[in-house]
Motif scaffolding. Structure first.
Motif, PDB file in Angstrom:
ATOM      1  N   MET A   1       0.813  -1.212   0.000  1.00  0.00           N
ATOM      2  CA  MET A   1       0.000   0.000   0.000  1.00  0.00           C
ATOM      3  C   MET A   1       0.850   1.267   0.000  1.00  0.00           C
ATOM      4  SD  MET A   1      -2.820  -1.459  -0.198  1.00  0.00           S
ATOM      5  CE  MET A   1      -3.832   0.023  -0.244  1.00  0.00           C
ATOM      6  N   ARG A   2       2.138   1.126   0.236  1.00  0.00           N
ATOM      7  CA  ARG A   2       3.015   2.308   0.258  1.00  0.00           C
ATOM      8  C   ARG A   2       3.107   2.921  -1.140  1.00  0.00           C
ATOM      9  NH1 ARG A   2       5.535   3.918   4.496  1.00  0.00           N
ATOM     10  NH2 ARG A   2       5.394   2.620   6.363  1.00  0.00           N
ATOM     11  N   GLY A   3       2.857   4.235  -1.191  1.00  0.00           N
ATOM     12  CA  GLY A   3       2.883   4.938  -2.461  1.00  0.00           C
ATOM     13  C   GLY A   3       1.610   4.839  -3.255  1.00  0.00           C
ATOM     14  N   LYS A   4       0.687   3.986  -2.839  1.00  0.00           N
ATOM     15  CA  LYS A   4      -0.575   3.816  -3.560  1.00  0.00           C
ATOM     16  C   LYS A   4      -1.564   4.907  -3.201  1.00  0.00           C
ATOM     17  CE  LYS A   4      -3.877   0.185  -4.803  1.00  0.00           C
ATOM     18  NZ  LYS A   4      -4.277  -1.229  -4.597  1.00  0.00           N
ATOM     19  N   HIS A   5      -1.582   5.291  -1.918  1.00  0.00           N
ATOM     20  CA  HIS A   5      -2.444   6.365  -1.422  1.00  0.00           C
ATOM     21  C   HIS A   5      -1.662   7.177  -0.404  1.00  0.00           C
ATOM     22  CE1 HIS A   5      -5.932   4.538  -3.327  1.00  0.00           C
ATOM     23  NE2 HIS A   5      -5.674   3.404  -2.706  1.00  0.00           N
ATOM     24  N   THR A   6      -2.259   8.276   0.030  1.00  0.00           N
ATOM     25  CA  THR A   6      -1.700   9.059   1.123  1.00  0.00           C
ATOM     26  C   THR A   6      -2.354   8.606   2.422  1.00  0.00           C
ATOM     27  OG1 THR A   6      -1.360  10.954  -0.315  1.00  0.00           O
ATOM     28  CG2 THR A   6      -1.335  11.375   2.054  1.00  0.00           C
ATOM     29  N   TYR A   7      -1.543   8.334   3.436  1.00  0.00           N
ATOM     30  CA  TYR A   7      -2.033   7.884   4.730  1.00  0.00           C
ATOM     31  C   TYR A   7      -1.513   8.786   5.838  1.00  0.00           C
ATOM     32  CZ  TYR A   7      -3.341   3.538   2.368  1.00  0.00           C
ATOM     33  OH  TYR A   7      -3.897   2.616   1.517  1.00  0.00           O
ATOM     34  N   ARG A   8      -2.126   8.675   6.995  1.00  0.00           N
ATOM     35  CA  ARG A   8      -1.676   9.384   8.189  1.00  0.00           C
ATOM     36  C   ARG A   8      -1.642   8.398   9.350  1.00  0.00           C
ATOM     37  NH1 ARG A   8      -0.160  12.509   5.051  1.00  0.00           N
ATOM     38  NH2 ARG A   8      -0.631  14.722   4.842  1.00  0.00           N
ATOM     39  N   GLY A   9      -0.443   8.135   9.883  1.00  0.00           N
ATOM     40  CA  GLY A   9      -0.325   7.262  11.046  1.00  0.00           C
ATOM     41  C   GLY A   9      -0.940   7.911  12.270  1.00  0.00           C
ATOM     42  N   ASN A  10      -1.495   7.101  13.169  1.00  0.00           N
ATOM     43  CA  ASN A  10      -2.173   7.670  14.325  1.00  0.00           C
ATOM     44  C   ASN A  10      -1.557   7.244  15.650  1.00  0.00           C
ATOM     45  OD1 ASN A  10      -4.013   8.511  16.341  1.00  0.00           O
ATOM     46  ND2 ASN A  10      -5.661   8.569  14.873  1.00  0.00           N
ATOM     47  N   THR A  11      -1.827   6.018  16.083  1.00  0.00           N
ATOM     48  CA  THR A  11      -1.472   5.681  17.462  1.00  0.00           C
ATOM     49  C   THR A  11      -0.963   4.256  17.583  1.00  0.00           C
ATOM     50  OG1 THR A  11      -2.283   5.870  19.739  1.00  0.00           O
ATOM     51  CG2 THR A  11      -3.727   4.776  18.163  1.00  0.00           C
TER      52      THR A  11
END
Length: 310
Positions: free
Chosen positions: A179-189
């Protein structure tokens, strides 16, 4: 015996919501709504330590730490947007070491917390890579390790806690590699299982309705480090989770599902895309995370964090 409660606020409403989770019926219901008022916790340009009054209320401020020149405090953004590029979390371990994860500085500030509640800066510890954006930190029970989630690179970092500074020891991916580079993500906790043998991470999608959130599960050694930098499993959320992706493990054991092959840990996972609260179950015997129950909040409310009450 099978009913447990949690209380949440909302990004979009000034109410508190009391939820009931039934482990037998596997349902999550809204018990009551209480009018309240509050804002997202400001963070960003500063952090504060307050005493706790004898009745449990907020007492006198003992110290305030600044991450911009003090004279600029009157001018900086103090809305909830400030936590997107400033200090985001403040955690203290059993040895009275305090840790502030700072997105913009790409670093973790380490403090010595004195008995009178004041905090003395010990070190500024840079994240391993430029642009990681440390967001949330969680100390191990014995005070030897700090688990950190990066918002911008979606990594789980493990730091060894020294007397005055942190030493980076391990790094794992909080989302599947494909999934890396496929979408933009935001890590949380990041949060530990009740028995301390596993650590769970949460990540939310960002700016794409196709980027669903993720929960990862990692095994820990007895000394608190990761057994492997490869996840045991990833759970894909039904939605992006919006601005949320909050995750907390319940502190109680489900006596109705006890056994060698049952669910050992329940956790909530929050969503602001469509206003859902999910209850997930962790089954270590087959390394699976599954959805147990879900509730969509009424009137456009959007839950972020919650607290397990019982």
């Amino acid at each position: 015996m099978g009913i447990h409660h949690l209380i949440t606020g909302s990004y979009t409403k000034t109410n508190l919501y009391l939820l009931a989770f039934d482990t037998i019926a596997r349902t999550l219901t809204l018990n009551s709504t209480v009018p309240a008022f509050g804002l997202h916790h400001s963070g960003g340009s500063g952090a504060r330590i307050n005493a706790v009054d004898t009745d449990g209320g907020l007492g006198e401020q003992t110290v305030e730490m600044f991450y911009v020149p003090e004279e600029e405090i009157v001018n900086v953004d103090k809305t909830r947007n400030a936590v997107l590029y400033g200090a985001h979390s403040f955690d203290v371990n059993v040895n009275n070491k305090g840790f502030v994860a700072h997105l913009a500085w790409n670093a973790i500030f380490m403090y010595d917390i004195a008995e009178n509640g004041t905090g003395a800066l010990l070190s500024v510890n840079l994240s391993p890579e430029i642009g990681d954006g440390p967001r949330n930190a969680f100390p191990s029970v014995d005070g030897k390790w700090l688990y950190v989630m990066t918002e911008h690179s979606q990594h789980l970092d493990v730091y060894e806690i020294g007397e005055t500074r942190l030493t980076h020891r391990q790094r794992a991916s909080a989302i599947p590699d494909e999934m890396r580079g496929k979408h933009t993500y935001r890590g949380n906790t990041a949060r530990l299982s009740r028995d301390g043998k596993y650590i769970f991470t949460s990540t939310r999608g960002w700016n794409s309705t196709e980027a669903n959130g993720w929960v990862g599960a990692f095994a820990l050694r007895e000394n608190g480090t990761l057994q492997s930098e490869e996840a045991l499993t990833y759970y894909e959320a039904p939605l992006t989770l919006g601005s949320a992706g909050g995750l907390r493990v319940a502190f109680w054991e489900d006596e109705t599902n006890a056994g060698a092959y049952g669910v050992t840990d329940y956790m909530y996972l929050s969503d602001t895309q469509e206003g859902y609260m999910y209850i997930l179950g962790w089954t270590p015997s087959n390394h699976t995370i599954s959805q147990v129950a879900a509730l969509q909040y009424p009137d456009g409310a959007s839950p972020y964090e919650a607290a397990w009450l019982d």
